[in-house]
Write a protein that holds these residues in place. Structure first.
Motif, PDB file in Angstrom:
ATOM      1  N   UNK A   1      50.413 -15.149 -18.011  1.00  0.00           N
ATOM      2  CA  UNK A   1      49.382 -14.714 -17.065  1.00  0.00           C
ATOM      3  C   UNK A   1      48.160 -14.262 -17.847  1.00  0.00           C
ATOM      4  N   UNK A   2      46.984 -14.552 -17.298  1.00  0.00           N
ATOM      5  CA  UNK A   2      45.740 -14.004 -17.822  1.00  0.00           C
ATOM      6  C   UNK A   2      45.042 -13.213 -16.726  1.00  0.00           C
ATOM      7  N   UNK A   3      44.525 -12.050 -17.081  1.00  0.00           N
ATOM      8  CA  UNK A   3      43.784 -11.202 -16.145  1.00  0.00           C
ATOM      9  C   UNK A   3      42.309 -11.331 -16.493  1.00  0.00           C
ATOM     10  N   UNK A   4      41.550 -11.966 -15.581  1.00  0.00           N
ATOM     11  CA  UNK A   4      40.153 -12.292 -15.858  1.00  0.00           C
ATOM     12  C   UNK A   4      39.232 -11.763 -14.771  1.00  0.00           C
ATOM     13  N   UNK A   5      38.034 -11.288 -15.123  1.00  0.00           N
ATOM     14  CA  UNK A   5      37.046 -10.896 -14.109  1.00  0.00           C
ATOM     15  C   UNK A   5      36.429 -12.144 -13.482  1.00  0.00           C
TER      16      UNK A   5
ATOM     17  N   UNK B   1      29.961 -10.133 -15.480  1.00  0.00           N
ATOM     18  CA  UNK B   1      31.087 -10.778 -16.147  1.00  0.00           C
ATOM     19  C   UNK B   1      31.112 -12.253 -15.754  1.00  0.00           C
ATOM     20  N   UNK B   2      32.191 -12.921 -16.105  1.00  0.00           N
ATOM     21  CA  UNK B   2      32.407 -14.278 -15.627  1.00  0.00           C
ATOM     22  C   UNK B   2      32.397 -14.332 -14.107  1.00  0.00           C
TER      23      UNK B   2
ATOM     24  N   UNK C   1      33.895  -9.601 -19.548  1.00  0.00           N
ATOM     25  CA  UNK C   1      33.365 -10.555 -20.518  1.00  0.00           C
ATOM     26  C   UNK C   1      32.803 -11.778 -19.825  1.00  0.00           C
ATOM     27  N   UNK C   2      31.899 -12.429 -20.492  1.00  0.00           N
ATOM     28  CA  UNK C   2      31.534 -13.793 -20.158  1.00  0.00           C
ATOM     29  C   UNK C   2      32.616 -14.695 -20.735  1.00  0.00           C
ATOM     30  N   UNK C   3      32.603 -15.959 -20.345  1.00  0.00           N
ATOM     31  CA  UNK C   3      33.491 -16.910 -20.999  1.00  0.00           C
ATOM     32  C   UNK C   3      33.009 -17.107 -22.435  1.00  0.00           C
ATOM     33  N   UNK C   4      33.925 -17.056 -23.375  1.00  0.00           N
ATOM     34  CA  UNK C   4      33.572 -17.205 -24.791  1.00  0.00           C
ATOM     35  C   UNK C   4      34.549 -18.178 -25.443  1.00  0.00           C
ATOM     36  N   UNK C   5      34.039 -18.910 -26.414  1.00  0.00           N
ATOM     37  CA  UNK C   5      34.863 -19.939 -27.048  1.00  0.00           C
ATOM     38  C   UNK C   5      36.031 -19.337 -27.825  1.00  0.00           C
TER      39      UNK C   5
END
Length: 228
Positions: free
Chosen positions: A160-164, A170-171, A143-147
């Motif tokens: 914990x957050x798992x983020x690309x 992606x982000x 994902x992109x960053x989204x509000x």
């Protein structure tokens, strides 16, 4: 809760005695070259799929054939796709929490695309918000960053957050920092980077950017584990 990182976006969660494999990408993965990867696994209970792209779903059938009782959890369209292949699935969409033996799971928003390698529509891309008695975890998917991420803490604090963080698809690191603010989460496991040439990052620089903001970016080597 134990989180094992394999590479790309492929992780495994161990919650009590349940094993959840996320977005399995081994056989076509240039980082994971061992063709006997299935032998590493003695048990898998669930597979969670964020969207239908090849680098997130390519080994679902292999795992499902080895472990007959696996339940694949994803959006409605992806679940139907694999159910037609004789695989047990549970389809969901952007909606309420659903209770499973390992905890509560909610399919949440992602800004991306979703189609299988053969062109079949893969439904809306998403991520998962997981609430367990060992803590809460957010898996964003591609994902992109989204509000909409700012809504997630209203359901409960995240461990914990798992983020690309690879960018392009992606982000990137800077956007993941913004996402961590929305999520009110100080500890981020970075994924979806370095697998291919166009998503390579400077890992030392990325970790420093998080550190300077008082946060922790965790970048694990293949097969390494963290406890949440």
């Amino acid at each position: 809760m134990k989180v094992i990182f394999f590479s790309h976006s492929t992780c495994m969660l161990e919650i009590h005695d349940k094993l959840l494999l996320i977005d399995p990408f081994f056989s076509g993965n240039p980082i994971f070259r061992n063709t006997n990867f299935l032998n590493f696994f003695q048990k898998i209970d669930y597979i969670l799929l964020t969207h239908a792209h090849y680098d997130h779903v390519c080994d679902v059938e292999l795992f499902s054939h080895k472990f007959n009782n696996i339940l694949v959890i994803s959006n409605y369209e992806i679940s139907n796709y694999f159910n037609k292949k004789g695989i047990k699935t549970y389809g969901m969409n952007y909606g309420s929490f659903i209770s499973f033996p390992f905890g509560k799971l909610k399919y949440v928003w992602a800004a991306h695309s979703s189609a299988f390698y053969d062109g079949t529509y893969g439904g809306n891309p998403g991520g998962f918000l997981l609430h367990t008695d060992e803590g809460n975890l957010y898996i964003s998917g591609d994902t992109s960053v989204i509000y909409e991420m700012s809504i997630i803490p209203s359901f409960g604090n995240l461990k914990l957050s798992i983020l690309p963080i690879g960018g392009k698809y992606t982000m990137d690191v800077e956007e993941a920092l913004i996402a961590s603010d929305f999520l009110k989460c100080e500890k981020i496991l970075g994924v979806h980077y370095d697998t291919f040439e166009d998503i390579k990052i400077n890992k030392k620089q990325a970790k420093r950017k998080f550190f300077e903001k008082g946060k922790e970016l965790i970048l694990l080597e293949k097969g390494k584990t963290i406890h949440v």
